[in-house]
Motif scaffolding. Structure first.
Motif, mmCIF file in Angstrom:
data_model
loop_
_atom_site.group_PDB
_atom_site.id
_atom_site.type_symbol
_atom_site.label_atom_id
_atom_site.label_comp_id
_atom_site.label_asym_id
_atom_site.label_seq_id
_atom_site.Cartn_x
_atom_site.Cartn_y
_atom_site.Cartn_z
ATOM 1 N N GLN A 242 44.181 -3.116 -6.160
ATOM 2 C CA GLN A 242 43.448 -1.881 -5.859
ATOM 3 C C GLN A 242 43.966 -0.715 -6.697
ATOM 4 O OE1 GLN A 242 44.176 -1.934 -1.554
ATOM 5 N NE2 GLN A 242 41.970 -2.129 -1.205
ATOM 6 N N ASN A 243 45.271 -0.588 -6.802
ATOM 7 C CA ASN A 243 45.853 0.506 -7.584
ATOM 8 C C ASN A 243 45.481 0.392 -9.055
ATOM 9 O OD1 ASN A 243 47.059 1.562 -5.297
ATOM 10 N ND2 ASN A 243 49.030 0.576 -5.669
ATOM 11 N N MET B 207 41.951 1.752 -9.837
ATOM 12 C CA MET B 207 41.657 3.165 -9.603
ATOM 13 C C MET B 207 41.402 3.883 -10.923
ATOM 14 S SD MET B 207 44.428 4.009 -6.587
ATOM 15 C CE MET B 207 43.914 5.728 -6.449
#
Length: 498
Positions: A470-471, A474
């Motif tokens: 997820q990071n 981003m």
């Protein structure tokens, strides 16, 4: 050769934030004609187009035929798989083209692997060369690159012939590429190339990898005779990849930092994964090679986390004896299961590779289909575990959905992927410690994964790995930053070239 029109407003974006079309990069994308490679290649095309690239996506007629015939309602007579993607995102400049791989459409490539590899080496290359010549001639650009699958043996030669920058797209984790790049060390140290006399002890000398077992190597490196067709093809393709100016990869920087650094010592390498659609379960481009069964209603009827999903991917084969052991183990476990069994998955004359009577005995708790939408299945709350071949796309999708893995690698990179999943990240376990697999092992592992402490432990750890993904995805994450770095470095390469 067939083409479809690209976006009508294709000149509206520039990857260098300039209105000058002379600065716009034209990328010709061609992936290995297998579903596991087509999927990330399609997402790469959309990613680069969203960054202002002009894209020509080249597919084989065979893959195109499988996609359109298996998903007839999605195309409604159309011949361009990117129509919906362009409609949903104004400004995407993606042209679609199909070429033959030299084999008849009806020819079973899966069960005739040698002929398929031969076609990729000779026939596909010849037809692609003609296509690239027409593209370069009709759309002259001083900023044109060939983005080719790393498993092609001729990409650097083709790029050089037409004066294109060669970008290699690696669809697997960096650790596999690192191993291939340093296979000379494996040979020098006696871990490969000596047949049955090869060393079996720990491998701890490959840069960027702390340790490996010989069984963690790709299937082709584990073969006793490395002079046969398939190992030689793989070695030649990876040697060609080392000649690329850039390598893009569907992996995540933070998951393989040390390994990526070791690869970058040879070729500029950019981790830009995971290449998922923004909505994950719904891609604007249909890529399934088989008609998909909708399993939603059946899954809705099952308690949360109670179903074992079983799939061995879109290409690898499994022996009938091992398939029967797995089936009997699942039957004895008593767990609910959804099992994907491709028609060509077992090389056998039997109409049904499953044990006699199996389907009737498990009818109340099992669903067996020839194909389904894996992302939708993994996203469903009823799924509690995934018995998998450890394909890289499957691994990334499982992490995203927080589904722990029961690993049974069959071919190529899957053995190395298993090492990452089980030994390094500890988000899965082995279905069996040694082959052949037995029904007793399947019984124990399946129950522990779905309803035992093992499943709870793995699910807790997989949440942390998902957070890494997820990071990276981003806006300021490593994957997006690496895409931008690649674009910047690519433009520098063009400036130096011209």
């Amino acid at each position: 050769m067939e083409t479809s029109n690209s976006s009508s407003n294709s000149n509206s974006i520039s990857n260098s934030n300039s209105n000058s079309n002379s600065k716009k990069v034209h990328a010709i994308l061609v992936g290995l004609p297998l579903q596991g490679h087509v999927i990330p290649f399609v997402q790469l095309a959309i990613k680069l187009a969203s960054k202002g690239f002009s894209i020509t996506f080249i597919n084989t007629k065979h893959i195109h035929h499988q996609i359109t015939s298996s998903n007839a309602s999605a195309f409604d007579g159309g011949e361009d798989i990117f129509v919906e993607a362009r409609r949903g995102s104004t400004g995407l400049d993606i042209e679609y083209m199909t070429i033959t791989d030299g084999l008849p459409l009806e020819f079973d490539r899966s069960l005739n692997h040698d002929q398929w590899v031969g076609a990729n080496i000779y026939c596909l290359q010849a037809h692609l060369e003609v296509a690239v010549c027409k593209i370069v001639t009709s759309r002259p650009s001083i900023r044109c690159c060939l983005v080719a699958d790393s498993y092609f043996v001729w990409a650097s030669k083709l790029a050089s012939k037409f004066g294109l920058v060669h970008v290699s797209f690696w669809t697997e984790p960096a650790v596999v590429l690192d191993i291939y790049f340093h296979r000379h060390l494996l040979k020098e140290n006696g871990h490969i190339g000596l047949g049955s006399s090869a060393r079996k002890d720990i491998i701890n000398y490959i840069p960027g990898i702390s340790s490996l077992k010989r069984t963690d190597l790709t299937s082709y490196l584990q073969e006793e005779d490395l002079t046969t067709m398939h190992p030689q093809y793989n070695f030649a393709s990876l040697d060609d990849t080392r000649k690329a100016q850039f390598i893009l990869s569907n992996t995540v920087q933070e998951l393989e930092a040390h390994t990526i650094s070791a690869v970058q010592a040879h070729v500029p390498f950019y981790a830009i994964g995971p290449l998922f659609s923004p909505e994950f379960t719904k891609s604007p481009v249909t890529t399934s090679l088989w008609a998909e069964s909708d399993c939603t209603l059946w899954l809705d009827s099952k308690p949360p986390g109670s179903v074992l999903y079983v799939s061995f991917g879109s290409y690898a084969h499994i022996g009938k004896e091992e398939l029967e052991e797995i089936a009997n183990g699942i039957k004895l476990s008593g767990v609910n299961f959804l099992w994907v069994i491709r028609p060509d998955m077992v090389s056998s004359d039997h109409v049904d590779p499953l044990p006699t009577g199996f389907r009737d005995e498990v009818r109340d708790r099992g669903m067996i289909v020839t194909w389904t939408c894996q992302k939708e299945v993994l996203s469903h709350h009823a799924i509690g575990g995934f018995l998998t071949h450890c394909g890289w796309n499957s691994a990334l999708e499982s992490i995203w959905c927080e589904i722990p893995l029961l690993c049974f690698p069959l071919l190529t990179d899957q053995f190395t992927n298993r090492k990452l999943i089980v030994d390094d990240w500890k988000i899965g376990c082995n279905l069996c410690e040694e082959r052949p697999v037995t029904k007793e092992e399947v019984l124990i592992k399946t129950k522990d994964l779905i309803s035992g402490s093992l499943g709870h432990e793995l699910r807790d750890r997989i949440k942390g790995i998902k957070k890494v993904l997820q990071n990276a995805m981003m806006t300021e994450g490593s994957s997006n930053n690496n895409v931008d770095s690649f674009i910047k470095d690519l433009n520098v390469a063009f400036d130096k070239k011209n």
